[in-house]
Design a protein around this motif. Structure first.
Motif, PDB file in Angstrom:
ATOM      1  N   GLN A 152       0.824  -1.215   0.000  1.00 34.59           N
ATOM      2  CA  GLN A 152       0.000   0.000   0.000  1.00 34.59           C
ATOM      3  C   GLN A 152       0.855   1.261   0.000  1.00 34.59           C
ATOM      4  O   GLN A 152       0.416   2.316  -0.465  1.00 34.59           O
ATOM      5  CB  GLN A 152      -0.935  -0.009   1.213  1.00 34.59           C
ATOM      6  N   ILE A 153       2.080   1.182   0.516  1.00 37.87           N
ATOM      7  CA  ILE A 153       2.900   2.393   0.586  1.00 37.87           C
ATOM      8  C   ILE A 153       3.247   2.924  -0.803  1.00 37.87           C
ATOM      9  O   ILE A 153       3.510   4.122  -0.956  1.00 37.87           O
ATOM     10  CB  ILE A 153       4.193   2.175   1.404  1.00 37.87           C
ATOM     11  N   LEU A 154       3.233   2.071  -1.819  1.00 39.71           N
ATOM     12  CA  LEU A 154       3.557   2.530  -3.164  1.00 39.71           C
ATOM     13  C   LEU A 154       2.544   3.563  -3.657  1.00 39.71           C
ATOM     14  O   LEU A 154       2.893   4.502  -4.386  1.00 39.71           O
ATOM     15  CB  LEU A 154       3.622   1.357  -4.135  1.00 39.71           C
ATOM     16  N   ARG A 155       1.290   3.377  -3.261  1.00 40.06           N
ATOM     17  CA  ARG A 155       0.239   4.308  -3.690  1.00 40.06           C
ATOM     18  C   ARG A 155      -0.092   5.339  -2.611  1.00 40.06           C
ATOM     19  O   ARG A 155      -0.526   6.455  -2.927  1.00 40.06           O
ATOM     20  CB  ARG A 155      -1.022   3.535  -4.078  1.00 40.06           C
ATOM     21  N   GLU A 156       0.096   4.970  -1.359  1.00 39.67           N
ATOM     22  CA  GLU A 156      -0.248   5.890  -0.278  1.00 39.67           C
ATOM     23  C   GLU A 156       0.814   6.948  -0.036  1.00 39.67           C
ATOM     24  O   GLU A 156       0.552   7.950   0.630  1.00 39.67           O
ATOM     25  CB  GLU A 156      -0.483   5.107   1.017  1.00 39.67           C
ATOM     26  N   ARG A 157       2.026   6.747  -0.570  1.00 40.38           N
ATOM     27  CA  ARG A 157       3.111   7.708  -0.372  1.00 40.38           C
ATOM     28  C   ARG A 157       3.610   8.196  -1.738  1.00 40.38           C
ATOM     29  O   ARG A 157       4.721   7.858  -2.173  1.00 40.38           O
ATOM     30  CB  ARG A 157       4.243   7.084   0.437  1.00 40.38           C
ATOM     31  N   PRO A 158       2.792   9.003  -2.430  1.00 39.62           N
ATOM     32  CA  PRO A 158       3.154   9.446  -3.787  1.00 39.62           C
ATOM     33  C   PRO A 158       4.367  10.357  -3.828  1.00 39.62           C
ATOM     34  O   PRO A 158       4.963  10.543  -4.899  1.00 39.62           O
ATOM     35  CB  PRO A 158       1.891  10.187  -4.263  1.00 39.62           C
ATOM     36  N   ASN A 159       4.762  10.923  -2.688  1.00 40.17           N
ATOM     37  CA  ASN A 159       5.944  11.783  -2.660  1.00 40.17           C
ATOM     38  C   ASN A 159       7.216  11.028  -2.294  1.00 40.17           C
ATOM     39  O   ASN A 159       8.291  11.623  -2.215  1.00 40.17           O
ATOM     40  CB  ASN A 159       5.738  12.934  -1.682  1.00 40.17           C
ATOM     41  N   THR A 160       7.085   9.720  -2.072  1.00 37.54           N
ATOM     42  CA  THR A 160       8.250   8.870  -1.822  1.00 37.54           C
ATOM     43  C   THR A 160       8.702   8.257  -3.134  1.00 37.54           C
ATOM     44  O   THR A 160       7.882   7.778  -3.921  1.00 37.54           O
ATOM     45  CB  THR A 160       7.913   7.767  -0.809  1.00 37.54           C
ATOM     46  N   SER A 161      10.002   8.260  -3.354  1.00 36.71           N
ATOM     47  CA  SER A 161      10.563   7.690  -4.573  1.00 36.71           C
ATOM     48  C   SER A 161      10.898   6.215  -4.348  1.00 36.71           C
ATOM     49  O   SER A 161      11.637   5.881  -3.413  1.00 36.71           O
ATOM     50  CB  SER A 161      11.823   8.465  -4.971  1.00 36.71           C
ATOM     51  N   PHE A 162      10.369   5.339  -5.200  1.00 37.24           N
ATOM     52  CA  PHE A 162      10.626   3.905  -5.116  1.00 37.24           C
ATOM     53  C   PHE A 162      11.372   3.456  -6.376  1.00 37.24           C
ATOM     54  O   PHE A 162      10.913   3.685  -7.489  1.00 37.24           O
ATOM     55  CB  PHE A 162       9.322   3.113  -4.996  1.00 37.24           C
TER      56      PHE A 162
END
Length: 276
Positions: A152-162
């Motif tokens: 879920q963090i991939l979509r819930e944290r749009p300002n985080t770079s993965f």
């Protein structure tokens, strides 16, 4: 990485369920529906529901925001201090999983299997189905739920770079069969389309490879610390020493330069998908 799977028995989720019921009780006592509570804590409805049902480990940011909503009684903070178990996550991986929730960037290299954050549920089931010794149905389900919840963090944290780099042979292995592999590639391609997610493939015919020492994960915290995580069979190690972490960050940067570009990687995955 193999991050959230490798224990013969996933730990009890009693403390998570208890904490979740406590949050729900405080919310209802405050006269708030879940829909009303969500914008107040600025977490998604899915995340709040998962916490209240005991399926997800809350982070401190959630606790602090919920405390403000409930009147700063300190009750949630005290309960959170005793919350140490997360079902489906290996003991050595839990601290890293908590750090992921706060990271401003997260980089992952894998040479064994698709990184957990990019695994479809059917691929995850196939991976856990190969566990030795075998998992029970209940254990396998707990592992899959924990893995999908982390994503879920991939979509819930749009300002985080993965950023993800994985070896080409991983996608050609057909773990679980052809249909599972097709679904997996569709799943990865959908995530690769997000602006904050980069997926790169290290081609099999590459003559240079900076990741020969094995898989690794890297992150940067909001206060600028650069940490690393290395995992082997039945063990994992958080690397906080700045010099050691710097070396691994340098290796990952080199890996990215050696791998196919994100655009070319998408093209390769589409070709692999089309050949199935």
């Amino acid at each position: 990485m193999a991050e959230d799977c490798e224990r013969d028995e996933p730990e009890s989720s009693d403390s998570l369920r208890t904490f979740g019921a406590f949050v729900q009780g405080l919310r209802e006592h405050a006269g708030l529906t879940r829909e009303e509570f969500v914008p107040l804590v600025r977490f998604s409805k899915h995340t709040v529901e998962s916490i209240e049902l005991g399926r997800r480990m809350p982070d401190r940011e959630f606790v602090e925001r919920a405390e403000a909503v409930f009147g700063e009684t300190g009750a949630l903070r005290r309960a959170f201090a005793h919350l140490t178990r997360q079902p489906g996550l290996a003991a050595w991986f839990r601290k890293w999983a908590r750090l992921e929730q706060q990271a401003v960037s997260l980089d992952t290299y894998e040479c064994r299997l698709v990184p957990g954050l990019l695994q479809s549920d059917t691929y995850a089931r196939a991976a856990f189905g190969n566990r030795i010794p075998p998992l029970s149905d209940e254990q396998l389900e707990a592992q899959v739920v924990a893995r999908i919840e982390r994503q879920q963090i991939l979509r819930e944290r749009p300002n985080t770079s993965f950023s993800f780099v994985m070896d080409e042979h991983i996608l050609r292995r057909r773990l679980g069969g052809t249909e599972v592999t097709r679904g997996l590639l569709d799943y990865i391609l959908a995530y690769a389309d997000l602006r904050n997610v980069s997926v790169q493939i290290m081609p099999t015919d590459s003559e240079a490879h900076a990741g020969l020492d094995g898989p690794l994960a890297l992150l940067e915290t909001p206060d600028g610390r650069r940490l690393a995580y290395s995992e082997g069979q039945e063990t994992g190690r958080l690397i906080a020493d700045p010099k050691q972490a710097a070396v691994l960050h340098q290796r990952y940067a080199t890996l990215r330069s050696q791998a196919l570009s994100p655009l070319d990687s998408v093209g390769l995955m589409e070709r692999i998908r089309g050949a199935l």
